[in-house]
Every structure is written in C-alpha cells, then in structure tokens.
Design a protein around this motif. Structure first.
Motif, PDB file in Angstrom:
ATOM      1  N   THR A  12       0.807  -1.215   0.000  1.00  0.00           N
ATOM      2  CA  THR A  12       0.000   0.000   0.000  1.00  0.00           C
ATOM      3  C   THR A  12       0.840   1.266   0.000  1.00  0.00           C
ATOM      4  O   THR A  12       0.301   2.342   0.052  1.00  0.00           O
ATOM      5  N   GLN A  13       2.160   1.128  -0.018  1.00  0.00           N
ATOM      6  CA  GLN A  13       2.991   2.335   0.026  1.00  0.00           C
ATOM      7  C   GLN A  13       4.272   2.150  -0.765  1.00  0.00           C
ATOM      8  O   GLN A  13       4.784   1.044  -0.919  1.00  0.00           O
ATOM      9  N   PHE A  33       5.646   0.927   3.855  1.00  0.00           N
ATOM     10  CA  PHE A  33       6.097   1.738   4.980  1.00  0.00           C
ATOM     11  C   PHE A  33       4.990   1.820   6.019  1.00  0.00           C
ATOM     12  O   PHE A  33       3.864   2.228   5.719  1.00  0.00           O
ATOM     13  N   ASP A  34       5.303   1.415   7.253  1.00  0.00           N
ATOM     14  CA  ASP A  34       4.344   1.461   8.355  1.00  0.00           C
ATOM     15  C   ASP A  34       4.546   2.773   9.103  1.00  0.00           C
ATOM     16  O   ASP A  34       5.567   2.976   9.757  1.00  0.00           O
ATOM     17  N   ASN A  38       7.089   3.714  11.851  1.00  0.00           N
ATOM     18  CA  ASN A  38       8.053   4.610  11.218  1.00  0.00           C
ATOM     19  C   ASN A  38       9.190   3.835  10.575  1.00  0.00           C
ATOM     20  O   ASN A  38      10.362   4.206  10.676  1.00  0.00           O
ATOM     21  N   SER A  39       8.859   2.751   9.916  1.00  0.00           N
ATOM     22  CA  SER A  39       9.887   1.947   9.254  1.00  0.00           C
ATOM     23  C   SER A  39       9.242   1.122   8.147  1.00  0.00           C
ATOM     24  O   SER A  39       8.018   0.951   8.095  1.00  0.00           O
ATOM     25  N   VAL A  40      10.080   0.601   7.255  1.00  0.00           N
ATOM     26  CA  VAL A  40       9.627  -0.298   6.197  1.00  0.00           C
ATOM     27  C   VAL A  40       9.467  -1.693   6.778  1.00  0.00           C
ATOM     28  O   VAL A  40      10.397  -2.233   7.386  1.00  0.00           O
TER      29      VAL A  40
END
Length: 959
Positions: A12-13, A33-34, A38-40
């Motif tokens: 989704t990113q 990216f979550d 704050n990280s992949v």
C-alpha cells in the motif's frame, strides 16, 4: 492507444525504484512503509520480461522475509543487478548476472550509505559506509576492501581515462578535524600512506572538493576578496567550467562564474542566482542548462528582493528577461511589457524519477522547452501555469492553466501531459504539434490516484507505464500504455522542415548560424529510433558580443571591459624574461566554444608583446599551508610569489631568521617552495628579497615555531602564612614551547588572572585550605595543575632527610611522593604521639630525596593566646626533632629495605618566623628542587600502581 492494467497486491505504500535491463526486461522494487512503526516492514521485487505487460514476484528468490532497500543496475552491463537489504534488519547485498532472474546473497561487515559505479569498468564499485569509511570492490560487490577512513560524504570520485595516470585512481576528501580537510588520491587496491598522492599543498575547505570530468574544484575567481565556502560545478562542457559560488555576503543565493578552457581563471557571469535546500540536504541552484543547444541557460536571479527568470544564449555572456506570451489559453491578449513584466519559470528538476520536473528539454528535440511558471513582475508559487517554447525561448505559449507532468515521446514528435492533482484521474492529453493543440485520451476505466510515470530511458519510446492506486487502501495499479496504435505510418523526408536557431532574430549564436531538421507540426507519423537531429552550420564574423570580459576585468554599463579595482594588468607579465614575449590580454576573451571568425577578432584577441624590463614589485612570502605557525623539527615550506618584474632574471634570497639563508637564481626555480627545518622554539623573522639589475624588494614574515606542551607542574608552598606574600610558579616541560599564556584561578574567584609570565605573587587573607589552579595555553594545547595550600597565621616547619637507600627506589613521580609522604607522617605520628591533624608532610621533587614537615597550631586549645600557642608549637617541634635524632622514625619500603628519617640541617622555613621576609630564601630553594624533580619526573612517567607495589608488597603494610 492501447492500455493494459496490472495489479500488484499486498502493498500500500512506496513504489520507489525500477531498473530497465533491456528493451523487454523491467525490474521494480516496492516497499511497504508502516507509519505507526516509522519503518519499512515489507518489500517486494517484481520482474517483467514483456516490457511491463505482466510482472512476476521474485520474493522467494531473494528471501521471503528479506527487506530490500535499493536496486542498482550496472551502468556498463545491464545484465548485472545489485540489491541492498535494509541495514536495520541485516547488512547484505544480492547480486544477479542474468538480468535479475536469479540472485546470490553476500554478507557485509558494514552498512552501505551510497554506491559509486566506475564509468567504464563494470565490476568496479566504491561504497560509502555509515561510519565515514570508503570501501572498494573489483568483483561487483562480492568482496570488499577498505580504502580510507574519515572520508567526507559524497566527496569521492573515480579517475577518468586519459586524464589520470592510472585507471584505478580515486580522488577523495578526507576529514582531518573540524574546519580542516585534505585532498588525496588513492590507489584502488593499495591505498597505503606510501601510495597516497596529495595534489594540493596544505589543507582545503571542508566539503569543497569537486571533481567533474577533467576539472578539480580549486580555482582563481575574478574577485580578490572572494570567499568560497560553497562551490557547485554546474557544467564542464567543452573544457569550460560553469560554477556556482556562495560568497561571504550570501545566504540563499549564489554567484555564477565561468572559466576559460583551462578551468583555472573565472569571471563573474551572473550574480544572486536563487538557491534552495533540496532532497537529502543537497543545495539546488536555480540554473537550468537547456538540452540540445550548447551555451543556452535559464537562471532565476534575485533582483530587488524578487525572483526573476533570465536567459542566455552565449554561456552567460549576456542575459535577458523572458518575453511573456501574447495571449492566454482562451485567446485573450496578455499585456506584459519588458522589463516591468515578463515570464518567470520554476527551474527545479524533479528528484523523483517517476515524475517530470518543473522544466523539461531533450537533446533529440532542440528548441522545445516545457516549464511551469507565472507571468508578472516576479516568480510566484500561486497561479502557476504550464508554458512551452518551440523556438528555444524566443516566444512562449501557455498550454495549461495548472501544473502538469509532460513527457516527450518519439523524440519529441509527441508530448504526453498528465495533470498534477491529489484527485483520481482517468485521462491524459497528447499533442502532435509541439503543444499547440491537445487531444484528450482515457487510459483507465476507473479513476486512478496517479503516483508516477515510468518510461524507458531515452525519449524515442512510444510505451509508458502509469502507476498509482484506486483508493488509499487499495493495492498498486500499473497501467501500460502503448501509443503505437495512434500512428499509422513512418515519417518520410516530406514530414520534416528546417528550423533556424536565433536569439530575437539574430541568427549568429556562439559565432555560428545553426539550422536544424524538425518534424512539421501537422505531421502525425513515427520518427522511430533511427531518427537523428541533423544540423548544418556556417561561421559568422566576430562581433564584440562574441567576447566576454577576461579574468581580472569587469564589464561597465556601456559594455566595455576595464580592470577591476584589485587587478594589476602588469602582473600577467611577471613570468616574463627580458628579451622574450608574452600574451597580453586586451581585457576580453572569446567565449569558449564560440566559433566566429574574422570580423573584430584581431581587435579583441590577446596580443603578443615584448616582456617589459622592470624592477621586482609585489613580492609575497607565505607558508604552503598559509599559517604563521610551525612545529619544531618539521619541514616548513615557504612559497615566494612575484607580481611584477622579470621573474626569470630576478634572484631570490630567503633568510630564515635563524642564521641560515639561501639564494636562488630566479623565482621560477622555487615554484615548488623552499623547505627549512627549525631546531629551536621561537619567533623568527623570515625575509625574502627579490633583486635584479633595476632594483630590489623585500617582504617579511614572522613565523612562530612551537613544540607540543607535554606537562606542567605548579610549584607552590605546602603551607603559607596568612597575609604574607608567596610565590607561585608554573614549570613547563619542555621548558620552551613557544608563546604561552598562563591563566590563574584562586579559590572560588570567578575571574582569573591572565599573565604571560610563569610566576605570580599572591597573599591569602583567610586561614584554611586554599586551592590554586593554573592553566597553560600553548598553541592548541591547554594543560592545568592544581595545588591545595594550607594557610595559617603561624606554623613550624623543618626539612627531613633520609637514609641513602631511599634514593635507589625513588622514581620521582608525584604519585610515589604522595604515598611516601603519607607513610612518613604515619611513622612520625606513631613515634611522637603528635595529633595527625596538626602534622603535614610533603616529599619534595628531585634527588637526593628530601621532605618537609609542618606543625600547625591548635586553635581550640590556644584560641586568643598566641604566645601560648607558639610555645606549644616549639615544644612539639622539639619532641619531633628528638625522635628524628634518635632514629625512631623509620618505615619499610619493601622487604629488606628499611628507611630511616632524619632531621636535615637546612630548613625550608624558619622554626619561628613572623618577619616580612618569611619564606623568601626557602621558596628559592624549593623552586630549584622542583625544577630538578620535574625533569626527572618526565623521564620516568611511572604509574601510580607502581608506587603502591613499592609501598605495599604482598604481606607487608606501611609502618
């Protein structure tokens, strides 16, 4: 036009990278990216072998749980692929040699921040790590070797074939300390100290090294006061450097400088070019080099606090504002008169590889420029529209009243535009007549949030891919669009027309009339990859407009070039030899790559003249590092420059100020400098004298030669009399280190006393323990020592001596003396019964070993009765001296070494002394002992634990 939609599920990113391997293979890396973490958290690698019609997911081939961060395609072999893993999870790389079909994994011992591929060798790579280390690989990343540590980020470059002596040479900037950097060259596989090169003498400004083609970022600019903390090389076409320099008085603007063919001498081309902070902290200069037409630039300049766009056709020699369109999209007239109103453009190239920038031009479509901007007195970010020119910036047309991404297809034969909008769209626009008319096409059935565009490198393609998502929670959608169905035939010769490049009707640009072949606006045909821009040219007669001001000259308002206030035209002949000739500038030089002939060329071209006969003038003497300090025992290189005079016949005498001098036959014989080694610390008056048969001139330099301060010792009395003056001395090792500043701190005083002498006299007005701290500043070194002084109205003291065996075991270090003082005190207390609080013992520095004991008054016992107190002190002194004379004070230094303490015949302070001269002679004696002891102290440098071993051997205890 045919379109094919593809769904990439589960992500989704952040679709962030792709690689084109050949005409059919496409590699794409997507990451999830979550924002909460704050990280992949997930990545996927996709591969297409049919030019993007279908994609295969390759996660199992690279590791199902592997998180990838970057994708690289070798610039020299498109079959070789490199993938980097996320360093927060693991530090590895994956390598493919079959167009990304299979991969091998290799572990890394460092985190890669950036890679630099060799421009020619397909397996040579430089890798920069997170801890400022530079690594190299000659096996496409399979093995790595450390090249250098403390390398400045983004300041390392590969050598260029034909310019560097070795193909495996690396140019890099190393960090020495804050504010200091060094430019060195290293061998790829053997960067040892012996193999390092140092092309520049001395240090360079941090982050100042720029290597581009055959040019190095170290230049002479046409302002003597030019401070260049920040330099960016913009272009090096045809051996001419265009550089943006931020000078001392600029914050958000840069001055644009241009060089001659050597890239050494620069002149100012345009002031106050706007800059901004770009991606990853990189500085972005609002300067755009138009593709396809050499010498043509667009720049945004700050003028009267507003930003305006200027254009040049002759590499910065002349600039003018852009003429605004005469009508808007609806055909309404636009009233915009120069210089009060003009067209202004946004000149930033997109940092995102999937969207077009604010301005686009292509080599295959000369004269066509598409850009976003505004019309008025200045450039604004509101009411932005899209504009196009088909004649290289002479006339402009408005094509959209909003921002669009515009792509060149079929080498500029067609243009595709997609609107910049946060809303979902399903249409795009195409133009076949250089933006005069636009046709609307639908590229998807469902509206799509467009995130980017993908196209094969090169502008001859007729296939593109749009990627985006249907909703913010949906998977990726890729739409492949094939425009070939729109065209029904190949272009023939009748579909082309000629186009004359001009500047507001002037056909001679850069000394040549240029005629291009372009597609007719009414033609709708495919040019294909075989099409090439053909051009005919004819030279023009030279005019004054073909010449710019030479180095050291400024252009006046009437266009004439005159010497700058700081420039001496006669200095250009300083390397002349009487009887020979030199090239003397007329104040002008032909713009680099300008091909004009005849005309006024003889009037403006530099002339050969006979060297003048003149006395030496403008002699300069500096050190190679530009410093006025040097370290004792090291080579100091002096450089001598002569501004005017017959350098070849001017002898140079250099007097180093230490009794040595050398004489050289001429200035040119010492171009690399004069080396000298000083053998003593001091300030030396260095003199250089230039002399020929017409006269002489001298110049003086005062050089401070210093050595490293290693140790200081504060010599102070252990006990002092209240309100009586005492002397404090800071003893240095080495004793001579150069210019020294002493900073004295007394007790709790907030303000120090600063002296240039190593001794001060002071008095203490209160009884008790007073702390004295001295700091010594020598060069870059600051050392300090601290002493506690017991202050009383009266006391008794006496020197102590020892049996000779103590000297054999005295390392003469402060820690040893402190421990022995403690043992002596304990022995005296045990032998005499004196209260420990009233007895102080201090072992003095030096040999033979000596010490002093102090008896302090008991205030509670004899308060208000000084006579009784002094009598009591005399009584205790007699008891201690009696014990010493009877050899009752002894201690065991180590097994088998018994030391006896005696009363010495000399005293450091009188037994009873209330006079003004108290401790005067005693302090002289103490100082001599301290100086001797300090020299021995530096020789030994024992650790404190040695003293403990001496005083406390296994099974032994101090007496």
């Amino acid at each position: 036009m045919h379109s094919t939609e593809i769904c990439l599920p589960h992500l989704t990113q952040a679709l962030n990278q792709r690689g084109w391997v050949n005409c059919l293979v496409i590699l794409m890396l997507t990451k999830l990216f979550d924002f909460n973490l704050n990280s992949v958290t997930e990545s996927s690698l996709w591969r297409s072998t049919d030019y993007g019609t279908t994609y295969q997911k390759l996660n199992e081939k690279v590791g199902a749980k592997t998180i990838l961060s970057y994708l690289y395609v070798s610039p020299n072999n498109k079959r070789k692929i490199m993938l980097l893993t996320d360093p927060e999870v693991e530090s590895s790389l994956l390598i493919s040699s079959d167009e990304g079909a299979t991969y091998q994994k290799y572990r890394l011992s460092f985190y890669i921040l950036s890679l630099l591929f060799h421009p020619e060798q397909e397996d040579w790579i430089l890798a920069y790590s997170h801890d400022q280390k530079l690594y190299s690989s000659v096996e496409f990343g399979r093995r790595w070797q450390l090249v250098h540590e403390r390398v400045a980020p983004n300041r390392f470059y590969w050598s260029k074939t034909g310019l560097d002596k070795e193909p495996g040479l690396i140019h890099l900037e190393t960090i020495i300390s804050e504010g200091k950097a060094l430019y060195v060259t290293c061998k790829l596989q053997n960067c040892t100290e012996a193999n390092k090169g140092k092309p520049f003498p001395g240090y360079i400004d941090p982050n100042s090294l720029v290597v581009q083609d055959d040019k190095l970022g170290r230049r002479r600019f046409s302002k003597s006061h030019c401070n260049t903390p920040d330099l960016h090389v913009i272009s090096t076409d045809e051996n001419r450097v265009v550089a943006a320099v931020q000078e001392w008085n600029q914050n958000d603007t840069y001055n644009l400088y241009v060089s001659e063919t050597g890239g050494v001498f620069y002149t100012l081309a345009l002031e106050n070019v706007v800059s901004s902070m770009g991606h990853e902290g990189n500085v972005m200069i609002d300067l755009y080099e138009v593709a396809g037409i050499k010498g043509m630039f667009l720049a945004n300049k700050m003028t009267d606090s507003v930003v305006k766009t200027y254009i040049t056709y002759n590499r910065g020699r002349d600039w003018r504002l852009l003429q605004a369109p005469t009508a808007d999209l609806r055909g309404n007239s636009i009233r915009c008169e120069l210089p009060y109103c003009s067209l202004h453009l946004h000149l930033h190239v997109s940092a995102n590889p999937y969207t077009s920038g604010n301005i686009e031009s292509k080599d295959s479509a000369p004269g066509i420029i598409v850009a976003s901007g505004s019309i008025g007195a200045e450039l604004t970010t509101s009411n932005v529209s899209m504009f196009i020119t088909s004649d290289a910036g002479n006339t402009w047309r408005q094509i959209f009243d909003e921002e669009y991404s515009v792509l060149y297809l079929d080498q500029g034969g067609a243009l595709v535009a997609i609107r910049h909008t946060p809303l979902p769209i399903r249409h795009l626009w195409m133009s076949f007549d250089e933006g005069r008319e636009w046709n609307k096409y639908s590229f998807t059935m469902s509206p799509l949030f467009v995130d980017g565009l993908l196209g094969e490198p090169g502008e001859e393609t007729l296939i593109m891919t749009i990627f985006g998502h249907v909703s913010h929670r949906s998977e990726w959608q890729l739409v492949k669009i094939d425009f070939r169905s729109i065209f029904n035939r190949r272009c023939t010769e009748g579909d082309y027309q000629t186009w004359h490049l001009h500047n507001r009707g002037e056909p001679c640009i850069m000394g040549v009339k240029r005629i291009y072949r372009k597609l007719k606006p009414i033609a709708r045909c495919v040019m294909g990859k075989t099409y090439s821009v053909t051009m005919t040219s004819a030279p023009c007669d030279c005019t004054e407009a073909d010449f710019e001001c030479d180095y050291g000259y400024d252009r006046r308002s009437d266009g004439k070039c005159t010497p700058a206030f700081w420039f001496l035209p006669s200095s250009m002949s300083r390397s002349c030899t009487t009887g020979t000739t030199f090239i003397n500038s007329t104040g002008y030089r032909k713009v680099v790559s300008n091909n004009c002939t005849a005309g006024v060329i003889a009037e403006y071209t530099a002339r050969r003249q006979h060297c003048p006969t003149q006395a030496p003038k403008g002699l300069h003497l500096v050190t190679s590092e530009g410093k006025l300090t040097a370290t004792l025992g090291t080579n100091v290189t002096f450089l001598v420059f002569l501004e005017e005079g017959d350098g070849a016949r001017t002898s140079i005498m250099v007097d180093f100020g230490d009794g040595h001098a050398l004489t050289y036959s001429n200035v040119s014989s010492i171009e690399n400098g004069v080396k000298h080694v000083y053998k003593a610390v001091g300030i030396y008056r260095v003199t250089a004298t230039g002399e020929n048969r017409l006269g002489s001139e001298s110049v003086v330099l005062y050089l401070h030669v210093t050595c490293q301060l290693e140790y200081i010792h504060l010599s102070a009395p252990f006990v002092a009399v209240k309100s009586k003056e005492v002397n404090l001395t800071a003893v240095l090792w080495p004793s001579q280190v150069g210019t020294v500043t002493y900073i004295w701190w007394f007790g709790n005083n907030t303000e120090p006393i600063i002296t240039l002498e190593g001794s001060v006299a002071c008095t203490f007005s209160r009884e008790g323990v007073n702390t004295v701290t001295v700091q010594v500043s020598a060069g870059n070194a600051i050392l300090q020592d601290r002493k506690a002084i017991a202050v009383h109205e009266y006391f008794r003291s006496h020197l102590l001596a020892f049996s000779s065996n103590l000297d054999d075991h005295n390392p003469d270090v402060a820690e040893w003396r402190l421990d022995v003082s403690r043992v002596i005190k304990n022995s005296m207390v045990k032998a005499t019964g004196v209260t420990p609080e009233r007895l102080l013992v201090s072992v003095l520095p030096g040999l033979p070993t000596a010490a002093e004991f102090f008896l302090l008054p008991d205030k509670e016992l004899t308060e208000g009765k000084p006579d009784k107190n002094t009598a009591h002190l005399d009584q205790l002194t007699e008891i201690i001296l009696s014990a010493l004379n009877q050899n009752l004070v002894q201690f065991t230094l180590r097994p088998g070494v018994q030391v006896t303490v005696y009363a010495a015949h000399l005293s450091a302070a009188p037994l009873v002394d209330m006079s003004e001269n108290h401790s005067g002679s005693a302090m002289l004696m103490l100082l001599s002992v301290v100086v001797l002891g300090l020299a021995i102290f530096v020789v030994y440098k024992f650790k404190r634990y040695i003293a403990h071993e001496i005083l406390n051997p296994p099974g032994q205890h101090p007496s």
